[in-house]
Design a protein around this motif. Structure first.
Motif, PDB file in Angstrom:
ATOM      1  N   UNK A   1       0.847  -1.203   0.000  1.00 39.91           N
ATOM      2  CA  UNK A   1       0.000   0.000   0.000  1.00 39.91           C
ATOM      3  C   UNK A   1       0.878   1.247   0.000  1.00 39.91           C
TER       4      UNK A   1
ATOM      5  N   UNK B   1       3.815   1.413  -1.271  1.00 38.11           N
ATOM      6  CA  UNK B   1       4.334   1.435  -2.630  1.00 38.11           C
ATOM      7  C   UNK B   1       3.323   2.057  -3.587  1.00 38.11           C
ATOM      8  N   UNK B   2       2.061   1.607  -3.395  1.00 40.81           N
ATOM      9  CA  UNK B   2       0.959   2.103  -4.239  1.00 40.81           C
ATOM     10  C   UNK B   2       0.805   3.614  -4.094  1.00 40.81           C
TER      11      UNK B   2
ATOM     12  N   UNK C   1       3.562   5.639  -5.609  1.00 37.54           N
ATOM     13  CA  UNK C   1       3.673   5.609  -7.059  1.00 37.54           C
ATOM     14  C   UNK C   1       2.514   6.310  -7.753  1.00 37.54           C
TER      15      UNK C   1
ATOM     16  N   UNK D   1      -3.286   9.315  -7.670  1.00 38.63           N
ATOM     17  CA  UNK D   1      -4.732   9.070  -7.583  1.00 38.63           C
ATOM     18  C   UNK D   1      -5.068   8.233  -6.358  1.00 38.63           C
ATOM     19  N   UNK D   2      -4.303   7.117  -6.209  1.00 39.47           N
ATOM     20  CA  UNK D   2      -4.595   6.245  -5.079  1.00 39.47           C
ATOM     21  C   UNK D   2      -4.312   6.938  -3.755  1.00 39.47           C
TER      22      UNK D   2
ATOM     23  N   UNK E   1      -7.191   9.216  -3.046  1.00 34.71           N
ATOM     24  CA  UNK E   1      -8.377   8.410  -2.755  1.00 34.71           C
ATOM     25  C   UNK E   1      -8.287   7.808  -1.350  1.00 34.71           C
ATOM     26  N   UNK E   2      -7.115   7.267  -1.022  1.00 39.56           N
ATOM     27  CA  UNK E   2      -6.926   6.684   0.309  1.00 39.56           C
ATOM     28  C   UNK E   2      -7.103   7.746   1.390  1.00 39.56           C
TER      29      UNK E   2
ATOM     30  N   UNK F   1     -10.759   8.362   1.955  1.00 35.38           N
ATOM     31  CA  UNK F   1     -11.407   7.333   2.785  1.00 35.38           C
ATOM     32  C   UNK F   1     -10.992   7.493   4.250  1.00 35.38           C
TER      33      UNK F   1
ATOM     34  N   UNK G   1       1.688   0.880 -10.393  1.00 31.22           N
ATOM     35  CA  UNK G   1       1.423   1.130  -8.979  1.00 31.22           C
ATOM     36  C   UNK G   1       1.713  -0.090  -8.134  1.00 31.22           C
ATOM     37  N   UNK G   2       0.720  -0.561  -7.397  1.00 31.72           N
ATOM     38  CA  UNK G   2       0.946  -1.734  -6.541  1.00 31.72           C
ATOM     39  C   UNK G   2      -0.176  -2.741  -6.616  1.00 31.72           C
ATOM     40  N   UNK G   3      -1.006  -2.626  -7.655  1.00 35.44           N
ATOM     41  CA  UNK G   3      -2.204  -3.464  -7.716  1.00 35.44           C
ATOM     42  C   UNK G   3      -1.856  -4.940  -7.869  1.00 35.44           C
TER      43      UNK G   3
ATOM     44  N   UNK H   1      -0.603  -6.340  -4.472  1.00 37.64           N
ATOM     45  CA  UNK H   1      -1.634  -6.546  -3.450  1.00 37.64           C
ATOM     46  C   UNK H   1      -2.504  -7.750  -3.814  1.00 37.64           C
TER      47      UNK H   1
ATOM     48  N   UNK I   1     -10.330   1.774  -7.667  1.00 39.16           N
ATOM     49  CA  UNK I   1     -10.358   2.327  -6.314  1.00 39.16           C
ATOM     50  C   UNK I   1     -11.435   3.377  -6.139  1.00 39.16           C
TER      51      UNK I   1
END
Lengths: 274, 169
Positions: free
Chosen positions: A25, A27-28, A31, A34-35, A38-39, A42, B71-73, B76, B133
């Motif tokens: 996560x 890492x996500x 990188x 957007x994520x 978004x995170x 939330x 990314x990291x999809x 995960x 997401x």
């Protein structure tokens, strides 16, 4: 220690999984912008909900304190309100050298009867709070009664739902004086006598306290005229009135102390002696 | 290093290679890129140590992500599937019945395909959920999951045939 290590070895797969999940996560979010946003959104939502719950809970537990605070604040506002209403009788109430004899003290109603012909209330302040007998008691929207007897911490109040009490009132528009008393059945229905025949008014006119007694200041709104008829024999109107607030339902009241009461009584005494 | 480990090592790199350079550029219908590297989660022995398996799968997903700039999809989704694999095996082969040593060591065909479908569909669902997401994109997630799942499953069954020993049924 051995146990902790054993537990760690036993649950090594879930621990490893969640650790690597955290890494992914991270890492996500590193990188992808957007994520990340978004995170964060939330996360914000969750914290907001948590704070909301916390806020509601703590508010609920603070209700009692809040109530007391509001009562105190109301007392102040009511004092100002009474002053402003009584300007006709006390034109200097707001001036620098003000003289407005009425002071307020808030109280809770402990017992309130309304089924008898002569009702009374008990409130939770007494001599230790500076309460004496013959003080007026008002509520949010009208008059409740007059203090009858006082003990250290409690006082009993003669309710206006008592056929022995007559309250000095005025018709707001015509300023005509009269006296109001309970008819004995419905706690909202009152009767007004002694209004002279030569004033004019109509149904729906507001009734206010008259200011001619030492109990209540001038101008507290009480109710309105429902019906009236002229009694030609003695030259007075007989008026049916309806209160704004049911005196049998009040929970919080304000006791009015009149600083000038002694003075007035003394004058009256002199008057009678002469 | 025995023969099985060598096969796994070669599979790891070859699957990664084909995934990155072939299947990631297929773009069937413009958006469907089958995921073949999950075959590694199938051929890895069912009875082996899960801790090492989770680590290897993390590495697999991480490398896929690293080389396809995504990314990291993948990480995960693969990590989660590696963690959930024992549960999937138990549920597709029956909780009470004997669990095979590896995927090709068993002849129960329906159980095999149940396991494959569960693995793929869950992986794809997690993958696309993370890619989008967004709760409002549910229909898109489901559409992508379903279409990609069809192609991935077909291609994986083909690839899995390569691992079959000649004397297997």
């Amino acid at each position: 220690m051995q146990r902790i290590i054993n537990a760690l070895i036993q649950y090594r797969n879930p621990i490893l999984y969640f650790f690597l999940m955290g890494c992914s996560i991270l890492f996500l979010t590193k990188k992808s912008k957007y994520h990340k946003t978004q995170l964060e959104e939330y996360g914000m939502y969750v914290t907001k909900e948590l704070y909301d719950i916390n806020h509601k809970l703590s508010n609920y537990f603070k209700l009692k304190k809040k109530n007391e605070e509001l009562l105190k604040e109301n007392k102040k506002l009511r004092e100002l309100y009474l002053k402003s209403k009584s300007l006709a009788l006390y034109p200097n109430a707001f001036a620098k050298k003000k003289h407005f004899p009425f002071k307020l003290k808030e109280a809770n109603v402990i017992k309130n009867s309304f089924l008898n012909q002569r009702n009374n209330l008990i409130i939770d302040i007494g001599t230790s709070d500076g309460i004496k007998s013959d003080m007026g008691v008002i509520s949010r929207n009208g008059v409740v009664g007059i203090i009858n007897s006082v003990s250290k911490n409690y006082s009993s109040v003669i309710s206006i739902l008592n056929q022995d009490i007559k309250i000095n009132v005025r018709l707001k528009k015509s300023n005509a004086l009269g006296s109001m008393f309970w008819r004995g059945l419905n706690p909202l229905e009152f009767k007004i006598d002694d209004v002279v025949d030569n004033v004019s008014f109509k149904k729906g006119d507001t009734i206010i306290t008259g200011g001619m007694s030492s109990y209540f200041p001038y101008g507290i709104p009480l109710g309105e005229i429902v019906d009236f008829e002229s009694n030609s024999q003695n030259g007075y109107y007989s008026i049916d009135a309806r209160l704004f607030e049911d005196p049998s339902l009040v929970n919080y009241v304000y006791v009015l102390s009149n600083e000038d009461r002694e003075e007035i009584l003394k004058l009256q005494e002199n008057f009678q002696n002469e | 290093m025995n023969r099985k480990s060598l096969i796994l090592l070669i599979s790891f790199f070859s699957l990664l290679f084909f995934q990155i350079f072939v299947f990631n550029n297929m773009n069937i219908f413009g958006f469907v890129n089958p995921m073949i590297y999950i075959v590694f989660l199938v051929i890895y022995n069912f009875d082996s140590d899960q801790t090492l398996f989770i680590l290897i799968c993390f590495l697999l997903g991480f490398s896929t992500d690293f080389f396809s700039q995504s990314g990291g999809a993948h990480t995960i989704a693969t990590l989660t599937m590696s963690f959930l694999r024992p549960i999937l095996i138990r549920n597709s082969y029956g909780v009470t019945s004997e669990i095979p040593i590896s995927f090709h060591n068993d002849t129960r065909r329906i159980n095999k395909y149940t396991f494959l479908s569960l693995l793929f569909i869950l992986h794809h669902l997690i993958y696309f959920s993370i890619v989008f997401f967004d709760l409002s994109a549910v229909h898109l997630i489901l559409k992508y999951t379903f279409l990609t799942f069809m192609f991935s499953l077909t291609l994986s069954i083909m690839v899995l045939n390569l691992y079959r020993k000649p004397n297997d049924s």
